[in-house]
Scaffold this active site. Structure first.
Site, mmCIF file in Angstrom:
data_model
loop_
_atom_site.group_PDB
_atom_site.id
_atom_site.type_symbol
_atom_site.label_atom_id
_atom_site.label_comp_id
_atom_site.label_asym_id
_atom_site.label_seq_id
_atom_site.Cartn_x
_atom_site.Cartn_y
_atom_site.Cartn_z
ATOM 1 N N SER A 1 56.244 31.027 44.012
ATOM 2 C CA SER A 1 56.956 32.219 44.058
ATOM 3 C C SER A 1 58.282 32.280 43.933
ATOM 4 O O SER A 1 59.073 31.059 44.028
ATOM 5 C CB SER A 1 56.849 33.095 45.390
HETATM 6 N N1 SAH Z 1 53.135 29.909 48.675
HETATM 7 C C1 SAH Z 1 52.779 28.759 47.334
HETATM 8 C C2 SAH Z 1 52.548 29.829 46.169
HETATM 9 C C3 SAH Z 1 51.210 30.256 46.473
HETATM 10 S S1 SAH Z 1 50.336 30.941 44.632
HETATM 11 C C4 SAH Z 1 54.087 28.151 47.208
HETATM 12 O O1 SAH Z 1 55.090 28.038 47.958
HETATM 13 O O2 SAH Z 1 54.152 27.175 46.162
HETATM 14 C C5 SAH Z 1 48.976 31.438 45.634
HETATM 15 C C6 SAH Z 1 48.109 30.203 46.322
HETATM 16 O O3 SAH Z 1 46.902 30.730 46.898
HETATM 17 C C7 SAH Z 1 47.349 29.491 44.938
HETATM 18 O O4 SAH Z 1 47.631 27.919 45.156
HETATM 19 C C8 SAH Z 1 46.000 29.590 45.299
HETATM 20 O O5 SAH Z 1 45.191 28.575 44.711
HETATM 21 C C9 SAH Z 1 45.634 29.933 46.509
HETATM 22 N N2 SAH Z 1 44.783 31.016 46.825
HETATM 23 C C10 SAH Z 1 44.097 31.697 46.307
HETATM 24 N N3 SAH Z 1 43.027 32.157 46.935
HETATM 25 C C11 SAH Z 1 42.747 31.508 48.095
HETATM 26 C C12 SAH Z 1 42.081 31.520 49.266
HETATM 27 N N4 SAH Z 1 41.152 32.478 49.244
HETATM 28 N N5 SAH Z 1 42.533 30.835 50.250
HETATM 29 C C13 SAH Z 1 43.200 30.053 50.516
HETATM 30 N N6 SAH Z 1 44.009 29.889 49.064
HETATM 31 C C14 SAH Z 1 44.075 30.592 48.272
#
Ligand code: SAH
Length: 225
Positions: A66
């Site tokens: 993000s």
């Molecule tokens: N907070 C992160 C950005 C995350 S992007 C950072 O600071 O880098 C969203 C993330 O959620 C992705 O890595 C994706 O793989 C994960 N995601 C998607 N669906 C999910 C689920 N059901 N459970 C856990 N993670 C999930």
């Protein structure tokens, strides 16, 4: 500008003053942590020159890290206190995880992509934050029942509605920050608050809209069908 420690430091300063303080990030603890944490350590090589840019960055596997402002905004809205247990859904690069750990939280973070979780683990260990963080590869839409309840929950992937398991696992008096809305076309970052004592006849939680955002979709049972 070459990638010297001084160059990173000056980019970090500019992010802090222009993109965070220049908007509505005021919490001194959040500013301190984002002003100290080396974001470039969490960013894949190709995106590294843009580590402090005012936008989301590609993480691989179609996922993103993000925008700094959104990380700061969500963290500020979460109101984390020292020693608090925080559930995070979507470890991704581990950047948001590190921010929470540096605020003194005990972080439980879930990610569905094993590769991303492994890289995040290495980064967090390298920065000496491994001990404050427990990572798990699993569907975060179902939460982490063995460790529940959590006074704070943060979700960094979008879902059509707050996942019911996470509402259940939020402690009384707790706060959850998450993006809710359409899969494509943007979502609203929302604050969910659970009252300390449930009022008879009142809804179990309240939901307040905070900010328009764009997140990748939450996969799994609580995601989009
Ligand atoms: N907070 C992160 C950005 C995350 S992007 C950072 O600071 O880098 C969203 C993330 O959620 C992705 O890595 C994706 O793989 C994960 N995601 C998607 N669906 C999910 C689920 N059901 N459970 C856990 N993670 C999930």
């Amino acid at each position: 500008m070459r990638d010297t420690p001084e160059a990173w430091e000056s980019r970090r300063r500019r992010m802090l003053t222009q993109d965070l303080q220049g908007r509505d990030i005021e919490d001194p603890r959040v500013l301190k942590v984002l002003g100290e944490l080396p974001r470039e350590e969490f960013v894949p090589r190709l995106e590294r020159p843009a580590a402090y840019a005012d936008r989301a960055l590609r993480l691989g596997r179609g996922q993103t890290i993000s925008q700094p402002y959104v990380v700061a905004f969500m963290t500020q809205a979460l109101q984390v206190e020292e020693g608090m247990r925080v559930l995070e859904i979507g470890t991704g690069s581990g950047y948001q995880t590190a921010v929470l750990a540096l605020l003194g939280a005990e972080v439980f973070s879930m990610e569905v992509e094993e590769d991303l979780s492994l890289v995040a683990e290495q980064t967090l260990d390298r920065l000496g934050l491994g001990e404050r963080v427990t990572l798990r590869v699993d569907d975060g839409g179902l939460g982490w029942p063995e460790e529940a309840p959590f006074p704070r929950i943060i979700v960094t992937a979008a879902s059509p509605r707050p996942p019911p398991a996470l509402l259940d696992q939020l402690a009384p008096g707790g706060r959850m920050v998450l993006p809710v809305g359409e899969r494509e076309g943007g979502q609203t970052l929302c604050l969910v608050e659970k009252p300390l004592v449930p009022l008879p006849g009142a809804p179990a939680v309240s939901l307040s809209p905070l900010l328009k955002v764009m997140f990748v979709p939450l996969r799994g049972k609580a995601g989009y069908v």
